[in-house]
Design a protein around this motif. Structure first.
Motif, mmCIF file in Angstrom:
data_model
loop_
_atom_site.group_PDB
_atom_site.id
_atom_site.type_symbol
_atom_site.label_atom_id
_atom_site.label_comp_id
_atom_site.label_asym_id
_atom_site.label_seq_id
_atom_site.Cartn_x
_atom_site.Cartn_y
_atom_site.Cartn_z
ATOM 1 N N UNK A 1 19.400 32.258 35.437
ATOM 2 C CA UNK A 1 18.100 32.860 35.163
ATOM 3 C C UNK A 1 18.256 34.096 34.288
ATOM 4 N N UNK A 2 17.953 33.952 33.005
ATOM 5 C CA UNK A 2 18.131 35.071 32.085
ATOM 6 C C UNK A 2 17.021 36.115 32.163
ATOM 7 N N UNK A 3 16.063 35.927 33.083
ATOM 8 C CA UNK A 3 15.150 37.027 33.385
ATOM 9 C C UNK A 3 15.893 38.125 34.162
ATOM 10 N N UNK B 1 27.420 35.928 31.515
ATOM 11 C CA UNK B 1 27.560 34.582 30.945
ATOM 12 C C UNK B 1 26.233 33.841 30.854
ATOM 13 N N UNK B 2 25.101 34.556 30.989
ATOM 14 C CA UNK B 2 23.826 33.876 30.762
ATOM 15 C C UNK B 2 22.675 34.310 31.637
ATOM 16 N N UNK B 3 22.894 34.537 32.911
ATOM 17 C CA UNK B 3 21.812 34.904 33.813
ATOM 18 C C UNK B 3 22.234 34.718 35.257
ATOM 19 N N UNK C 1 22.929 29.852 22.724
ATOM 20 C CA UNK C 1 23.545 30.196 24.005
ATOM 21 C C UNK C 1 22.550 30.210 25.167
ATOM 22 N N UNK C 2 21.799 29.102 25.246
ATOM 23 C CA UNK C 2 20.964 28.848 26.412
ATOM 24 C C UNK C 2 21.380 27.550 27.110
ATOM 25 N N UNK C 3 22.422 26.905 26.586
ATOM 26 C CA UNK C 3 23.005 25.717 27.213
ATOM 27 C C UNK C 3 24.510 25.769 26.979
ATOM 28 N N UNK C 4 25.265 25.285 27.992
ATOM 29 C CA UNK C 4 26.721 25.428 27.967
ATOM 30 C C UNK C 4 27.358 24.250 28.682
ATOM 31 N N UNK C 5 28.537 23.870 28.195
ATOM 32 C CA UNK C 5 29.314 22.812 28.849
ATOM 33 C C UNK C 5 30.763 23.264 28.961
ATOM 34 N N UNK C 6 31.331 23.040 30.133
ATOM 35 C CA UNK C 6 32.775 23.238 30.307
ATOM 36 C C UNK C 6 33.317 22.028 31.055
ATOM 37 N N UNK D 1 25.363 35.467 25.842
ATOM 38 C CA UNK D 1 24.705 34.292 26.403
ATOM 39 C C UNK D 1 23.438 34.704 27.159
ATOM 40 N N UNK D 2 22.378 33.934 26.950
ATOM 41 C CA UNK D 2 21.141 34.152 27.696
ATOM 42 C C UNK D 2 20.177 35.155 27.085
ATOM 43 N N UNK D 3 20.612 35.916 26.098
ATOM 44 C CA UNK D 3 19.718 36.900 25.498
ATOM 45 C C UNK D 3 18.749 36.220 24.528
#
Length: 407
Positions: free
Chosen positions: A35-37, A42-44, A217-222, A374-376
């Protein structure tokens, strides 16, 4: 250009997509809803996690849960990173705070480690993460979605606010607190079904949204398979902290007990390079926080532990506007300056860092890699460079990573 970038990325990723999507063998992934709110490195904030099972390109199952339901069953003895202890008085580290590293592969490995440590039963083969911003983009294509048994219609404009209202203020009308995030899994099932049933003339737009989700940088895969992960990395789907041979910066915020204030904190980065009297290149980075929110159930004063990642060997000259000592460290091939900062609602505050760049850069042509956290969402970015008598200026944003050079 966007269509070409989409095609290029899909051609590259096609080397691993069949396997990743469960062909010929079923795949199981740890899913993170970041949740980037409430911005984290690393994103939220990881408020919801899930288990996604894929087989032959289809979804076998997708089950989500409130992260606190897993965390509360475990008595952690793992110490939190020092800023959590200093500024949140939180000393035990749990799954929900696992994404402390801004490097998503590092954060994904730590998330899996905590999932297993806390008794997660599934043997996962990687991590897939998204932010609400990514979902909003999909909703703009699919149109509004309603979830049975709930009185909400989710749109691209209201998704984040509506969901936050439910899980923080309105859930008690429908379920116990432990089930307050069930709506996310129900919504996810419906959204996926809508996306997969889009008409053919909208599929390219959907692919564009997915590719933009990775680049912004609102979606990521590892993936745990190292050979498959190499391809994911080459596709830029992994959210890693980038290597850079010349100048570089990454500004990272970590919301510490600031509720869901981040959408109301508008940020501008001013970055410049000049030369001191001893012919050393000096970088000056200013981060301005404009807090447009108020004191209410959703927003409060903005408390962040910020880190600036600079070229390895950079040396701090001075800093103003910070509210703690500066912690200097080396991480991910960078020199890192960390500090605490508070911005009150309806105020504007700035932090200014000046640091000497490594002399190895001084005799090279100038280039800058400005990496987005990430997430901004679209920080403003102003760059002003004076390099060996040549000057250049750019005014843009950090909607995605940016590169600048003086020829």
């Amino acid at each position: 250009p966007l269509v070409q970038k989409t095609v290029d990325k899909l051609i590259l990723a096609s080397q691993v997509l069949p396997q990743m999507l469960g062909y010929p063998e079923e795949k199981t992934y740890l899913f993170l809803f970041q949740n980037n709110m409430e911005l984290r490195p690393a994103g939220g904030f990881i408020g919801t996690y899930g288990i996604l099972k894929l087989k032959n390109g289809g979804i076998l199952s997708f089950v989500t849960d409130d992260v606190y339901n897993l965390d509360k069953e475990y008595d952690s003895k793992v110490p939190t990173p020092q800023p959590f202890q200093d500024y949140n008085k939180r000393f035990e580290w749990y799954f929900r705070d696992s994404n402390w590293s801004p490097d998503f592969p590092t954060a994904a490995e730590k998330a899996q480690w905590f999932y297993r440590l806390e008794g997660g039963p599934e043997n996962v083969e990687g991590v897939i993460a998204i932010t609400p911003t990514f979902i909003e983009r999909i909703l703009a294509l699919t149109g509004p979605i309603s979830v049975p048994d709930y009185p909400y219609e989710f749109t691209s404009e209201n998704f984040s606010d509506q969901l936050e209202f439910h899980v923080e203020q309105n859930f008690y009308k429908f379920e116990e607190k432990a089930q307050r995030k069930n709506i996310i899994g129900d919504f996810g099932d419906i959204l996926i079904a809508h996306a997969l049933s889009l008409p053919k003339d909208k599929l390219l737009t959907l692919f564009n949204i997915v590719v933009e989700g990775f680049s912004e940088k609102h979606a990521f895969v590892y993936l745990n398979d190292s050979e498959m992960q190499k391809v994911i990395s080459q596709s830029d789907w992994d959210g890693r902290v980038k290597a850079a041979a010349r100048d570089y910066f990454l500004y990272v915020d970590c919301n510490l007990a600031s509720l869901k204030s981040d959408p109301y904190v508008k940020r501008t980065i001013d970055y410049s390079v000049s030369w001191d009297g001893k012919n050393n290149p000096i970088a000056r980075l200013t981060m301005t926080y404009n807090h447009t929110g108020e004191f209410n159930w959703r927003t409060t004063r903005y408390r962040t532990y910020a880190r600036v990642y600079a070229p390895e060997g950079s040396a701090l000259v001075k800093i103003t506007g910070n509210e703690s000592d500066v912690a200097v460290s080396e991480e991910l091939g960078k020199t890192v300056f960390g500090f605490f900062k508070v911005t009150e609602p309806q105020t504007e505050e700035s932090v200014i860092l000046e640091y000497k760049l490594p002399m190895r850069l001084a005799k090279q042509p100038y280039s800058l890699y400005a990496q987005k956290q990430a997430g901004t969402v679209r920080h403003q970015l102003n760059v002003n460079i004076d390099w060996n008598g040549r000057t250049a200026e750019w005014k843009t944003d950090l909607n995605e990573d940016r590169e600048f050079q003086i020829n």
